[in-house]
Design a protein around this motif. Structure first.
Motif, mmCIF file in Angstrom:
data_model
loop_
_atom_site.group_PDB
_atom_site.id
_atom_site.type_symbol
_atom_site.label_atom_id
_atom_site.label_comp_id
_atom_site.label_asym_id
_atom_site.label_seq_id
_atom_site.Cartn_x
_atom_site.Cartn_y
_atom_site.Cartn_z
ATOM 1 N N TYR A 88 18.645 65.964 45.410
ATOM 2 C CA TYR A 88 19.076 65.505 44.084
ATOM 3 C C TYR A 88 20.594 65.269 44.141
ATOM 4 O O TYR A 88 21.363 66.228 44.110
ATOM 5 C CB TYR A 88 18.733 66.544 43.003
ATOM 6 C CG TYR A 88 17.240 66.737 42.814
ATOM 7 C CD1 TYR A 88 16.501 67.513 43.708
ATOM 8 C CD2 TYR A 88 16.567 66.143 41.756
ATOM 9 C CE1 TYR A 88 15.127 67.675 43.553
ATOM 10 C CE2 TYR A 88 15.195 66.306 41.588
ATOM 11 C CZ TYR A 88 14.481 67.067 42.490
ATOM 12 O OH TYR A 88 13.123 67.224 42.340
ATOM 13 N N ASN A 89 20.985 63.998 44.279
ATOM 14 C CA ASN A 89 22.410 63.644 44.271
ATOM 15 C C ASN A 89 22.855 63.549 42.815
ATOM 16 O O ASN A 89 22.799 62.471 42.198
ATOM 17 C CB ASN A 89 22.618 62.307 44.988
ATOM 18 C CG ASN A 89 22.602 62.444 46.494
ATOM 19 O OD1 ASN A 89 23.265 63.317 47.064
ATOM 20 N ND2 ASN A 89 21.829 61.604 47.157
ATOM 21 N N ASN A 90 23.268 64.686 42.288
ATOM 22 C CA ASN A 90 23.537 64.802 40.851
ATOM 23 C C ASN A 90 25.033 64.887 40.513
ATOM 24 O O ASN A 90 25.434 64.461 39.429
ATOM 25 C CB ASN A 90 22.820 66.051 40.320
ATOM 26 C CG ASN A 90 23.340 66.485 38.973
ATOM 27 O OD1 ASN A 90 22.977 65.928 37.942
ATOM 28 N ND2 ASN A 90 24.225 67.482 38.970
ATOM 29 N N ALA A 91 25.857 65.431 41.404
ATOM 30 C CA ALA A 91 27.280 65.673 41.075
ATOM 31 C C ALA A 91 27.917 64.398 40.549
ATOM 32 O O ALA A 91 27.707 63.319 41.102
ATOM 33 C CB ALA A 91 28.027 66.149 42.316
ATOM 34 N N GLY A 92 28.679 64.526 39.486
ATOM 35 C CA GLY A 92 29.319 63.335 38.944
ATOM 36 C C GLY A 92 30.379 63.691 37.923
ATOM 37 O O GLY A 92 30.442 64.824 37.428
ATOM 38 N N VAL A 93 31.215 62.704 37.629
ATOM 39 C CA VAL A 93 32.262 62.872 36.618
ATOM 40 C C VAL A 93 32.240 61.660 35.697
ATOM 41 O O VAL A 93 31.813 60.573 36.098
ATOM 42 C CB VAL A 93 33.671 62.975 37.256
ATOM 43 C CG1 VAL A 93 33.861 64.301 37.952
ATOM 44 C CG2 VAL A 93 33.950 61.811 38.205
ATOM 45 N N ALA A 94 32.707 61.862 34.453
ATOM 46 C CA ALA A 94 32.916 60.722 33.560
ATOM 47 C C ALA A 94 34.210 60.036 33.989
ATOM 48 O O ALA A 94 35.054 60.648 34.649
ATOM 49 C CB ALA A 94 33.016 61.206 32.119
ATOM 50 N N GLY A 95 34.364 58.801 33.620
ATOM 51 C CA GLY A 95 35.622 58.124 33.926
ATOM 52 C C GLY A 95 36.734 58.643 33.028
ATOM 53 O O GLY A 95 36.525 59.552 32.212
ATOM 54 N N LEU A 96 37.902 58.051 33.176
ATOM 55 C CA LEU A 96 39.034 58.533 32.383
ATOM 56 C C LEU A 96 39.108 57.868 31.008
ATOM 57 O O LEU A 96 39.972 58.189 30.208
ATOM 58 C CB LEU A 96 40.340 58.315 33.151
ATOM 59 C CG LEU A 96 40.482 59.188 34.403
ATOM 60 C CD1 LEU A 96 41.785 58.889 35.115
ATOM 61 C CD2 LEU A 96 40.390 60.668 34.061
ATOM 62 N N GLY A 97 38.198 56.935 30.743
ATOM 63 C CA GLY A 97 38.140 56.335 29.404
ATOM 64 C C GLY A 97 39.224 55.309 29.153
ATOM 65 O O GLY A 97 39.546 55.016 28.004
ATOM 66 N N ASN A 98 39.766 54.759 30.237
ATOM 67 C CA ASN A 98 40.834 53.763 30.083
ATOM 68 C C ASN A 98 40.282 52.343 30.193
ATOM 69 O O ASN A 98 39.203 52.131 30.742
ATOM 70 C CB ASN A 98 41.875 53.946 31.201
ATOM 71 C CG ASN A 98 42.613 55.255 31.071
ATOM 72 O OD1 ASN A 98 42.847 55.733 29.966
ATOM 73 N ND2 ASN A 98 42.951 55.853 32.199
ATOM 74 N N THR A 99 41.079 51.385 29.712
ATOM 75 C CA THR A 99 40.725 49.979 29.942
ATOM 76 C C THR A 99 41.091 49.606 31.383
ATOM 77 O O THR A 99 41.843 50.336 32.053
ATOM 78 C CB THR A 99 41.507 49.057 28.986
ATOM 79 O OG1 THR A 99 42.894 49.164 29.330
ATOM 80 C CG2 THR A 99 41.291 49.432 27.532
#
Ligand SMILES: NC(=O)c1ccc[n+]([C@@H]2O[C@H](COP(=O)([O-])OP(=O)(O)OC[C@H]3O[C@@H](n4cnc5c(N)ncnc54)[C@H](O)[C@@H]3O)[C@@H](O)[C@H]2O)c1
Length: 282
Positions: A88-99
């Motif tokens: 299960y390749n689950n590790a992840g992060v949200a982006g920084l929310g920038n344009t």
């Protein structure tokens, strides 16, 4: 009996959220677990919960963006268990929310390094062992944003669309070469986890400017969009894996989005902008 019973399952990013709940759900169904995370305290908590269920667990710190470390980790897991069936390749992060105009290269390097290259490293490191098991399964976490793009998410959307493409190509290869490995791409909609808050905290740690508007958008994301409990999401994923589904949509939100993108391919970007203005802006 569950089809994952006695299977060896590897879960990355298991120190929190969906990854933790996936590991616990697999443990309840009798799997033997290899769990990892970059966050050692979250990982230790997950390992303790797996032990309390009575399942076998091997826990190790791991940064999935580090190719050499992931390959060394695969060797360790195979040495420990003798076989690996599910990844299960689950590790992840949200982006920084920038344009795109605001983002710098470092933002793309981080998000793609973890979300896309983490999946590639995990897959290439474990695939020979999954094939050798005679009953392998790769499960890669994409997102609603692997189906539908939205503003201020170019790094995250690029990573999650790419995970979908990588996974679907891998599936075709396993079929073409008759390898005994099923391949599943998972598209969760909003799941109640720490992902958006963690990316805000990361930006602040890095000394990046975090506007009031960005903080309000994260609050709105958490309150209005990230709704499904992570244990429910994990059950949907493991049920789908047991059923051999190639594609798992987690939640009614992502099912609606999937339909919208197919039916309104030219109109949908405008609809996402309307949605963004009404729902997410501060
Ligand atoms: N929560 C949602 O609404 C949602 C929606 C779509 C997709 N997803 C995807 O689900 C997956 C799990 O996310 P979540 O919502 O449970 O978030 P989360 O923040 O609760 O969990 C992510 C875990 O990954 C770990 N991690 C981060 N960087 C890492 C690295 N370099 N190496 C190893 N581990 C690392 C974190 O420490 C954390 O424990 C992610 O791939 C995410 O993109 C989540």
């Amino acid at each position: 009996m569950s089809s994952v019973c006695d299977k060896v399952a590897v879960v990355t990013g298991a120190g929190s959220g969906i990854g933790r709940q996936l590991a616990l759900e697999l443990a309840r169904r009798g799997a033997r677990l290899a769990v990892s995370d970059i966050n050692e305290s979250g990982l230790a908590e997950t390992a303790g919960q797996i032990t309390a269920i009575g399942a076998e667990v091997h826990a190790a710190p791991l940064d999935v963006s580090d190719r050499a470390a992931v390959h060394a980790y695969a060797t360790t897991v195979v040495t420990q268990f003798g076989v690996v069936h599910q990844l299960y390749n689950n590790a992840g992060v949200a982006g920084l929310g920038n344009t795109v105009l605001e983002n710098d290269e470092a933002a793309y390097d981080r998000t793609l390094g973890i979300n896309l290259f983490g999946v590639i490293h995990g897959t290439t490191a474990f695939l020979p062992h999954l094939i050798a098991s005679g009953d392998g399964h790769v499960v890669n976490l994409s997102s609603l944003n692997g189906i539908m793009a939205q503003a201020r998410s170019s790094d995250y959307c690029a990573s999650k669309f790419a995970v979908r493409g990588f996974t679907e190509s891998l599936r075709a290869e396993m079929l073409l070469d008759n390898h005994p490995v099923r391949v599943t791409v998972v598209h969760p909609g909003g799941v109640k986890t720490n992902i958006a808050t963690a990316s805000l905290a990361y930006a602040q740690q890095q000394g990046r400017a975090v506007s009031q508007d960005r903080q309000a958008r994260v609050r709105n994301y958490n309150d209005k969009l990230l709704k499904m409990p992570a244990d429910q999401a994990a059950r949907i994923v493991v049920n789908g894996v047991e059923a051999g589904k190639p594609r798992i949509l987690v939640g009614s939100d992502v099912k609606a989005v999937d339909l919208m993108v197919r039916l309104l391919p030219r109109l949908y970007p405008r609809l996402t902008v309307l949605f963004e203005r009404r729902t997410l802006s501060g």
